[in-house]
Design a protein around this motif. Structure first.
Motif, PDB file in Angstrom:
ATOM      1  N   ARG A 111       0.893  -1.156   0.000  1.00 23.00           N
ATOM      2  CA  ARG A 111       0.000   0.000   0.000  1.00 23.00           C
ATOM      3  C   ARG A 111       0.924   1.196   0.000  1.00 23.00           C
ATOM      4  O   ARG A 111       2.038   1.133   0.506  1.00 23.00           O
ATOM      5  N   ARG A 112       0.512   2.288  -0.536  1.00 23.67           N
ATOM      6  CA  ARG A 112       1.369   3.463  -0.700  1.00 23.67           C
ATOM      7  C   ARG A 112       2.078   3.817   0.610  1.00 23.67           C
ATOM      8  O   ARG A 112       1.446   4.164   1.587  1.00 23.67           O
ATOM      9  N   SER A 113       3.379   3.684   0.631  1.00 24.04           N
ATOM     10  CA  SER A 113       4.247   4.055   1.761  1.00 24.04           C
ATOM     11  C   SER A 113       3.892   3.352   3.072  1.00 24.04           C
ATOM     12  O   SER A 113       4.048   3.929   4.130  1.00 24.04           O
ATOM     13  N   SER A 114       3.398   2.121   2.987  1.00 24.41           N
ATOM     14  CA  SER A 114       3.097   1.462   4.261  1.00 24.41           C
ATOM     15  C   SER A 114       3.166  -0.052   4.142  1.00 24.41           C
ATOM     16  O   SER A 114       4.208  -0.600   3.842  1.00 24.41           O
ATOM     17  N   LYS A 115       2.074  -0.713   4.364  1.00 25.46           N
ATOM     18  CA  LYS A 115       1.998  -2.157   4.541  1.00 25.46           C
ATOM     19  C   LYS A 115       2.398  -2.945   3.290  1.00 25.46           C
ATOM     20  O   LYS A 115       1.928  -2.695   2.186  1.00 25.46           O
ATOM     21  N   VAL A 116       3.263  -3.961   3.501  1.00 23.95           N
ATOM     22  CA  VAL A 116       3.632  -4.883   2.423  1.00 23.95           C
ATOM     23  C   VAL A 116       2.489  -5.871   2.243  1.00 23.95           C
ATOM     24  O   VAL A 116       2.091  -6.564   3.182  1.00 23.95           O
ATOM     25  N   LEU A 117       1.960  -5.931   1.030  1.00 18.35           N
ATOM     26  CA  LEU A 117       0.862  -6.843   0.735  1.00 18.35           C
ATOM     27  C   LEU A 117       1.382  -8.191   0.252  1.00 18.35           C
ATOM     28  O   LEU A 117       0.772  -9.226   0.509  1.00 18.35           O
ATOM     29  N   ALA A 118       2.493  -8.183  -0.475  1.00 19.25           N
ATOM     30  CA  ALA A 118       3.097  -9.415  -0.972  1.00 19.25           C
ATOM     31  C   ALA A 118       4.552  -9.139  -1.306  1.00 19.25           C
ATOM     32  O   ALA A 118       4.904  -8.032  -1.709  1.00 19.25           O
ATOM     33  N   LYS A 119       5.382 -10.155  -1.113  1.00 15.49           N
ATOM     34  CA  LYS A 119       6.803 -10.035  -1.413  1.00 15.49           C
ATOM     35  C   LYS A 119       7.271 -11.381  -1.939  1.00 15.49           C
ATOM     36  O   LYS A 119       6.962 -12.417  -1.347  1.00 15.49           O
ATOM     37  N   GLN A 120       8.006 -11.347  -3.038  1.00 21.12           N
ATOM     38  CA  GLN A 120       8.518 -12.588  -3.603  1.00 21.12           C
ATOM     39  C   GLN A 120       9.977 -12.414  -3.995  1.00 21.12           C
ATOM     40  O   GLN A 120      10.394 -11.335  -4.417  1.00 21.12           O
ATOM     41  N   TYR A 121      10.734 -13.517  -3.866  1.00 18.19           N
ATOM     42  CA  TYR A 121      12.157 -13.517  -4.183  1.00 18.19           C
ATOM     43  C   TYR A 121      12.396 -14.109  -5.568  1.00 18.19           C
ATOM     44  O   TYR A 121      11.724 -15.055  -5.967  1.00 18.19           O
ATOM     45  N   PHE A 122      13.364 -13.536  -6.264  1.00 14.60           N
ATOM     46  CA  PHE A 122      13.757 -13.984  -7.589  1.00 14.60           C
ATOM     47  C   PHE A 122      15.284 -14.047  -7.629  1.00 14.60           C
ATOM     48  O   PHE A 122      15.953 -13.564  -6.719  1.00 14.60           O
ATOM     49  N   SER A 123      15.816 -14.595  -8.683  1.00 15.42           N
ATOM     50  CA  SER A 123      17.264 -14.563  -8.862  1.00 15.42           C
ATOM     51  C   SER A 123      17.570 -14.253 -10.323  1.00 15.42           C
ATOM     52  O   SER A 123      16.767 -14.523 -11.214  1.00 15.42           O
ATOM     53  N   VAL A 124      18.731 -13.656 -10.507  1.00 15.74           N
ATOM     54  CA  VAL A 124      19.219 -13.343 -11.847  1.00 15.74           C
ATOM     55  C   VAL A 124      20.644 -13.875 -11.918  1.00 15.74           C
ATOM     56  O   VAL A 124      21.417 -13.743 -10.980  1.00 15.74           O
ATOM     57  N   ASP A 125      20.962 -14.501 -13.025  1.00 14.27           N
ATOM     58  CA  ASP A 125      22.266 -15.108 -13.219  1.00 14.27           C
ATOM     59  C   ASP A 125      23.111 -14.195 -14.100  1.00 14.27           C
ATOM     60  O   ASP A 125      22.730 -13.902 -15.235  1.00 14.27           O
ATOM     61  N   ALA A 126      24.243 -13.742 -13.562  1.00 16.88           N
ATOM     62  CA  ALA A 126      25.157 -12.892 -14.333  1.00 16.88           C
ATOM     63  C   ALA A 126      26.222 -13.769 -14.974  1.00 16.88           C
ATOM     64  O   ALA A 126      26.819 -14.611 -14.314  1.00 16.88           O
ATOM     65  N   ASN A 127      26.442 -13.561 -16.261  1.00 17.59           N
ATOM     66  CA  ASN A 127      27.476 -14.274 -16.994  1.00 17.59           C
ATOM     67  C   ASN A 127      28.552 -13.256 -17.369  1.00 17.59           C
ATOM     68  O   ASN A 127      28.333 -12.393 -18.210  1.00 17.59           O
ATOM     69  N   PHE A 128      29.707 -13.355 -16.731  1.00 17.97           N
ATOM     70  CA  PHE A 128      30.778 -12.384 -16.953  1.00 17.97           C
ATOM     71  C   PHE A 128      31.583 -12.684 -18.208  1.00 17.97           C
ATOM     72  O   PHE A 128      32.227 -11.788 -18.745  1.00 17.97           O
ATOM     73  N   ALA A 129      31.566 -13.919 -18.690  1.00 11.56           N
ATOM     74  CA  ALA A 129      32.263 -14.302 -19.924  1.00 11.56           C
ATOM     75  C   ALA A 129      33.677 -13.721 -19.980  1.00 11.56           C
ATOM     76  O   ALA A 129      34.105 -13.180 -20.991  1.00 11.56           O
ATOM     77  N   GLY A 130      34.390 -13.817 -18.861  1.00 18.11           N
ATOM     78  CA  GLY A 130      35.766 -13.334 -18.809  1.00 18.11           C
ATOM     79  C   GLY A 130      35.921 -11.842 -18.567  1.00 18.11           C
ATOM     80  O   GLY A 130      37.029 -11.341 -18.447  1.00 18.11           O
ATOM     81  N   GLU A 131      34.823 -11.099 -18.482  1.00 13.88           N
ATOM     82  CA  GLU A 131      34.863  -9.654 -18.243  1.00 13.88           C
ATOM     83  C   GLU A 131      34.735  -9.374 -16.751  1.00 13.88           C
ATOM     84  O   GLU A 131      34.270 -10.203 -15.989  1.00 13.88           O
ATOM     85  N   LYS A 132      35.101  -8.155 -16.346  1.00 14.41           N
ATOM     86  CA  LYS A 132      34.961  -7.764 -14.937  1.00 14.41           C
ATOM     87  C   LYS A 132      33.601  -7.153 -14.641  1.00 14.41           C
ATOM     88  O   LYS A 132      33.160  -7.152 -13.498  1.00 14.41           O
ATOM     89  N   VAL A 133      32.952  -6.578 -15.641  1.00 16.29           N
ATOM     90  CA  VAL A 133      31.631  -5.983 -15.448  1.00 16.29           C
ATOM     91  C   VAL A 133      30.694  -6.445 -16.558  1.00 16.29           C
ATOM     92  O   VAL A 133      31.122  -6.733 -17.669  1.00 16.29           O
ATOM     93  N   THR A 134      29.417  -6.516 -16.213  1.00 17.27           N
ATOM     94  CA  THR A 134      28.397  -6.874 -17.186  1.00 17.27           C
ATOM     95  C   THR A 134      27.073  -6.274 -16.722  1.00 17.27           C
ATOM     96  O   THR A 134      26.967  -5.786 -15.599  1.00 17.27           O
ATOM     97  N   GLY A 135      26.081  -6.327 -17.559  1.00 13.67           N
ATOM     98  CA  GLY A 135      24.763  -5.818 -17.208  1.00 13.67           C
ATOM     99  C   GLY A 135      23.688  -6.676 -17.830  1.00 13.67           C
ATOM    100  O   GLY A 135      23.955  -7.496 -18.715  1.00 13.67           O
ATOM    101  N   GLN A 136      22.478  -6.479 -17.357  1.00 15.66           N
ATOM    102  CA  GLN A 136      21.370  -7.276 -17.849  1.00 15.66           C
ATOM    103  C   GLN A 136      20.060  -6.582 -17.519  1.00 15.66           C
ATOM    104  O   GLN A 136      19.936  -5.957 -16.465  1.00 15.66           O
ATOM    105  N   THR A 137      19.093  -6.692 -18.429  1.00 15.57           N
ATOM    106  CA  THR A 137      17.734  -6.235 -18.158  1.00 15.57           C
ATOM    107  C   THR A 137      16.853  -7.467 -18.011  1.00 15.57           C
ATOM    108  O   THR A 137      16.888  -8.364 -18.845  1.00 15.57           O
ATOM    109  N   VAL A 138      16.075  -7.503 -16.928  1.00 17.84           N
ATOM    110  CA  VAL A 138      15.181  -8.624 -16.633  1.00 17.84           C
ATOM    111  C   VAL A 138      13.756  -8.093 -16.673  1.00 17.84           C
ATOM    112  O   VAL A 138      13.476  -6.996 -16.177  1.00 17.84           O
ATOM    113  N   THR A 139      12.851  -8.871 -17.256  1.00 21.80           N
ATOM    114  CA  THR A 139      11.433  -8.520 -17.278  1.00 21.80           C
ATOM    115  C   THR A 139      10.650  -9.535 -16.471  1.00 21.80           C
ATOM    116  O   THR A 139      10.757 -10.737 -16.706  1.00 21.80           O
ATOM    117  N   LEU A 140       9.894  -9.051 -15.502  1.00 20.17           N
ATOM    118  CA  LEU A 140       8.969  -9.890 -14.738  1.00 20.17           C
ATOM    119  C   LEU A 140       7.575  -9.588 -15.265  1.00 20.17           C
ATOM    120  O   LEU A 140       7.160  -8.429 -15.314  1.00 20.17           O
TER     121      LEU A 140
END
Length: 185
Positions: A111-140
């Motif tokens: 609810r706006r600035s207050s009570k959590v109605l639902a919370k869920q955990y997800f994971s994202v897998d980063a593939n560095f492919a030999g690089e030191k930094v990488t990025g990714q866009t995830v769509t839920l």
């Protein structure tokens, strides 16, 4: 309780996809505003360390949530359905031992600035492919925002996102500390 169960079921149905968000919705104007979406500042970054000292040479992996976009659709008096795009940046430090790393994060409907109605955990897998930094866009897809009837606006709710942090990582962030592996590049 039925509202919470509906939200939880909707979040559980959310799935990662690389498809464009606009494909999921038609082009008609919304009947009202989408809920605001934000990254919780204290949980917007993660620094994983190996060893006791929080210094650069002990970094294994880092992550940042750099952007978030929410797209929603009103349909009659049904709950809002939303898609969420998350922009991640990942870093691989001197103590990292693999080219892939999994990061856990959470999405909460409140609810706006207050009570959590639902919370869920997800994971994202980063593939560095030999690089030191990488990025990714995830769509839920298909996040459910509850509303009792058609008179309830999406503006009454928020979608908040953050990394799943240990107490030490949260304290590190709250002290204003950070390491950016892409600094100077």
């Amino acid at each position: 309780m039925r509202v919470f169960a509906g939200i939880a079921a909707g979040l559980m149905l959310a799935s990662c996809s690389s498809n464009a968000v606009t494909r999921a919705f038609d082009t008609r104007n919304n009947a009202g505003p989408c809920p605001p979406a934000a990254v919780l500042y204290d949980a917007s970054r993660i620094v994983e360390l190996e060893g006791e000292e929080p210094n650069f040479s002990n970094i294994t992996y880092t992550g940042e949530l750099n952007g978030i976009r929410l797209f929603c659709r009103y349909v009659d008096d049904q709950p809002l359905r939303a898609n969420l795009e998350l922009d991640f940046a990942f870093g691989k430090g001197p103590k990292a031992d693999a080219n892939r790393h999994e990061y856990r994060y959470w999405v909460a409907v409140t609810r706006r600035s207050s009570k959590v109605l639902a919370k869920q955990y997800f994971s994202v897998d980063a593939n560095f492919a030999g690089e030191k930094v990488t990025g990714q866009t995830v769509t839920l897809e298909d996040i459910i925002i509850p509303r009792a009837d058609s008179t309830i606006s999406g503006a009454n709710f928020e979608v908040v996102v953050g990394f799943d942090l240990t107490d030490d990582q949260l304290a590190f962030n709250r002290q204003g500390r950070r390491f950016r592996l892409d600094a100077g590049q």
